[in-house]
Scaffold this active site. Structure first.
Site, PDB file in Angstrom:
ATOM      1  N   GLU A 125      37.050 -35.737 -55.292  1.00 46.58           N
ATOM      2  CA  GLU A 125      37.243 -34.867 -56.444  1.00 46.58           C
ATOM      3  C   GLU A 125      36.375 -33.615 -56.364  1.00 46.58           C
ATOM      4  O   GLU A 125      36.800 -32.525 -56.735  1.00 46.58           O
ATOM      5  CB  GLU A 125      36.961 -35.629 -57.743  1.00 46.58           C
ATOM      6  N   TYR A 133      36.414 -31.659 -65.796  1.00 47.92           N
ATOM      7  CA  TYR A 133      37.488 -32.169 -64.944  1.00 47.92           C
ATOM      8  C   TYR A 133      37.039 -33.375 -64.124  1.00 47.92           C
ATOM      9  O   TYR A 133      37.665 -34.445 -64.153  1.00 47.92           O
ATOM     10  CB  TYR A 133      38.030 -31.086 -63.998  1.00 47.92           C
ATOM     11  N   ASP A 191      43.160 -29.806 -64.667  1.00 42.33           N
ATOM     12  CA  ASP A 191      42.886 -28.865 -63.587  1.00 42.33           C
ATOM     13  C   ASP A 191      43.929 -27.748 -63.652  1.00 42.33           C
ATOM     14  O   ASP A 191      44.734 -27.692 -64.582  1.00 42.33           O
ATOM     15  CB  ASP A 191      42.929 -29.580 -62.234  1.00 42.33           C
TER      16      ASP A 191
END
Length: 380
Positions: free
Chosen positions: A65, A148, A166
DNA sequence: AAGACGGGGCG
DNA sequence: CGCCCAGTCTT
């Protein structure tokens, strides 16, 4: 470790975006169950086989991520696999030196991510025996975890039903809701609230990944492929006839042009290099000594002055080597590179470092320095 | 709210 | 060559 200010209240929403009910059909927005089931069925049939989708390890998911922040999937895959091979666990990462981590990150950009990941790993090992907190709120306190990444890791690794927003999801939902012009913050809140309602599934992680996958494969920029979309029937953007109108783009900022110069000094089999300050642009990376041109200064003068300021060495120009152009996100640089030699020393102690060509390849270097290094070590 | 922060790929 | 991308942090 520093504390971050808590995010604003996301529950409060403005009605400055077009709500589905305001369209012709009163039952425009299908039920959360229907939306989720259509989305997840599509995802199950169309998802790409990506390496981080083959693991449930929070550490691996976290690394993926962070790497995926502002970085395209195709670019991340090789970095992710090499990184996990080099640092298989959070403990391996914590015990590594920062320069080893930066070397793994070399070329990926946004090097603050590498520093944050390293700092976070050390914090986790020292404070929680390497275990991750399992909620979005706790995760967001960690360095490098913004809204996020905290939501992504919480949902994908721990199943927490929180939406992860996102650029893909913002684009998909802006179209799906046909949001009217508003501030980015207002649009975000509207999308956040809508997705929280739609997230009525025990597959929160898959739901979030499906939304992003939909944006990456179908609801793309600039034009979506609505015929392939599992939720196109209830999409206000498609109904409008011009789904490509979203999201509205902001006016681009002008990129200043910067001129700089640096010198390659090769003596007794070694190159002179300097390390950039840890904070700021390209923090912690190595490069050849030099600096930006001051007003009315020639590239030669800037080269010699830069070497002196960075290393304490008085250099002379031998010959021009090359010119390297490089574009950053917010400015553009033209770097003149000279072959130099030492003609003296100042009394101030320099911070330069002499390295062999082997060591040069082991350093994490800036983009321009990598171009120069390639030219020096692989002459055509 | 705006700017800093990278780099590669694509049309 | 301009635009975009699985954002975060600072001011």
């Amino acid at each position: 470790m520093r504390k971050k200010p808590s995010p604003g209240n996301l529950e409060k929403t403005q009605s400055s975006v077009l709500s589905p009910q305001s369209l012709e059909s009163p039952q425009f927005l299908e039920s959360p169950q229907t939306f989720g089931s259509r989305l997840l069925s599509w995802y199950d049939a169309n998802r790409r086989d990506l390496p981080w989708r083959r693991t449930t390890d929070p550490y691996a998911i976290w690394i993926s991520e962070v790497m995926l922040q502002q970085t395209q999937v195709s670019r991340v895959v090789e970095y992710y696999q090499r990184f996990l091979k080099t640092f298989p666990t959070v403990r391996h990462l914590a015990e590594a030196r920062l320069d080893e981590v930066l070397k793994q990150w070399e070329g990926l950009g946004y090097y603050g991510r590498a520093r944050a990941v390293h700092e976070c790993a050390r914090f986790l090992v020292s404070e929680t025996s390497g275990k991750f907190p399992q909620t979005r709120g706790e995760l967001e306190e960690l360095p490098g975890f913004g809204p996020y990444t905290a939501a992504a890791v919480a949902s994908i690794a721990f199943g927490e039903p929180v939406p992860a927003l996102d650029a893909n999801v913002i684009r998909v939902m802006s179209r799906y809701l046909a949001v009217s012009p508003a501030t980015p913050t207002t649009i975000r809140k509207r999308i956040q609230t809508t997705l929280q309602d739609l997230l009525a599934t025990d597959r929160a992680g898959d739901f979030n990944q499906a939304m992003m996958e939909l944006g990456a494969l179908v609801c793309r920029h600039p034009q979506p492929s609505c015929l392939l979309c599992p939720v196109s029937e209830t999409c206000a953007g498609r109904l409008s006839g011009n789904p490509g109108a979203w999201p509205v783009k902001k006016q681009p900022a002008v990129k200043p042009q910067v001129r700089a110069a640096c010198g390659v000094i090769f003596q007794r089999g070694k190159y002179l290099v300097v390390q950039r300050p840890l904070q700021g642009l390209l923090g912690g990376l190595w490069e050849f000594p030099g600096g930006r041109l001051q007003s009315e200064e020639t590239v030669e003068t800037a080269c010699v002055r830069g070497i002196k300021e960075k290393t304490g060495i008085l250099a002379g120009i031998v010959a021009p080597l090359t010119t390297v152009n490089h574009t950053f996100s917010h400015f553009r640089v033209e770097l003149s590179v000279f072959h130099c030699r030492i003609i003296g020393m100042t009394f101030t102690s320099g911070k330069g470092k002499w390295v062999t060509s082997i060591q040069l390849q082991e350093l994490a270097m800036t983009g321009t320095a990598r171009k120069i290094r390639k030219m020096l070590l692989e002459p055509q």
